[in-house]
Design an enzyme around this catalytic site. Structure first.
Site, mmCIF file in Angstrom:
data_model
loop_
_atom_site.group_PDB
_atom_site.id
_atom_site.type_symbol
_atom_site.label_atom_id
_atom_site.label_comp_id
_atom_site.label_asym_id
_atom_site.label_seq_id
_atom_site.Cartn_x
_atom_site.Cartn_y
_atom_site.Cartn_z
ATOM 1 C CG ASP A 134 -2.012 -1.038 1.197
ATOM 2 O OD1 ASP A 134 -1.814 -2.076 0.541
ATOM 3 O OD2 ASP A 134 -3.062 -0.816 1.828
ATOM 4 C CE LYS A 197 -5.408 2.159 2.452
ATOM 5 N NZ LYS A 197 -4.291 1.442 3.114
ATOM 6 C CE LYS A 233 -7.169 -1.108 2.758
ATOM 7 N NZ LYS A 233 -5.839 -1.614 3.155
#
Length: 297
Positions: A134, A197, A233
């Site tokens: 991430d 995300k 996400k």
């Protein structure tokens, strides 16, 4: 070479009206049970604090694997998410459970360092056993209009990931408006993101339905253009089951059934697990348990 970024103009009023309609939906009985279990399977349980220890990671990994202790037949969560320094501990404790290990990288949460350090950060996490990375984008460069810099940085991190999946964190609370959210989403996807995300969870506002819908629509448009799926996400601020179900309704109606799996959708919301368990037990037994009963934090 100057990037040619494309996205449809954002109708903010339309986005807000659609999200308001999603929030009026009600899901009952069997469909609700299915949705609650699906949401549980999509969670990335997360600990990203300066006080993290191997013991805290061990506790979180145990909980990630043993949700069914509260109610037989429940799935595990999708992943645990930790700093690179804690990946080896997570790998040790998760073993062959099938729960994935995600690691934040690239000077999370600010992203304020050079590419060599970001690449080293990424390599450390992968070498220690991370399945997913991430990364955070350089928001300062993006807001200055230096899109080539942001694109090249994401591409470099993606290359360093090899066959590991890359989630690109936009930190939408710092981007200013929905137009920038759409632009950053498309930039990240074109640069190689496997997931986009919303947030680090360190900045407010974090995930909102409006921001998430814009990002889902960018993913949809990219899929229509290329036939390639990209994951989503939302992270931060999604703490109750009702809201999680509204997100799943939005996901289904925007992208369709193919995205209704933790392969393509995640919740970055550890506290959500408690409320999902409470609701699942209530649906099964008719009795609410105290949040402390589950002790997932």
């Amino acid at each position: 070479m100057e990037l040619k970024l494309r996205h449809k103009p954002i109708d903010q009023v339309g986005i807000e009206e659609r999200c308001a309609r999603f929030k009026t939906r009600s899901i009952k009985t069997d469909a609700k049970m299915q949705g609650l279990k699906m949401a549980l399977s999509m969670i990335d349980l997360t600990t990203l604090e300066g006080k993290d220890t191997a013991g805290k990671v061990r506790q979180m990994c145990y909980k990630a694997m043993h949700l069914h202790d509260e109610l037989p037949g429940l799935p595990t969560v999708a992943a645990v998410c930790v700093y690179p320094e804690m990946v080896a501990s997570a790998r040790k404790y998760l073993g062959s459970s099938g729960v994935k290990i995600a690691s934040v990288a690239t000077a999370f949460p600010s992203g304020q360092t050079n590419l060599d350090i970001k690449l080293a950060d990424t390599k450390q996490a992968i070498d220690a056993g991370a399945d997913e990375i991430d990364m955070v984008i350089s928001r300062g460069k993006f807001l200055q209009g230096d899109y080539n810099f942001v694109f090249d940085e994401i591409s470099s991190i993606k290359e360093a990931c090899g066959n590991k999946r890359l989630k690109v964190i936009l930190e939408t609370g710092e981007l200013g408006d929905l137009e920038n959210v759409a632009l950053a989403s498309r930039l990240a996807i074109d640069a190689g993101a496997d997931f986009i995300k919303t947030s680090t969870g360190k900045i407010q506002p974090a995930a909102t339905m409006e921001v998430t819908l814009v990002m889902l629509e960018v993913i949809r448009d990219y899929y229509f253009e290329t036939g390639k799926m990209v994951g989503m996400k939302p992270a931060g601020g999604i703490s109750n089951s009702k809201l999680a179900l509204h997100y799943l309704i939005m996901l289904k109606e925007t992208l369709g059934d193919a995205w209704l799996t933790n392969e393509w959708f995640r919740f970055g919301a550890s506290s959500l697990a408690n409320d999902l368990l409470k609701q699942l037990v209530k649906q099964t037994t008719g009795v609410y348990q105290s949040g402390n009963y589950f002790a997932l934090d």
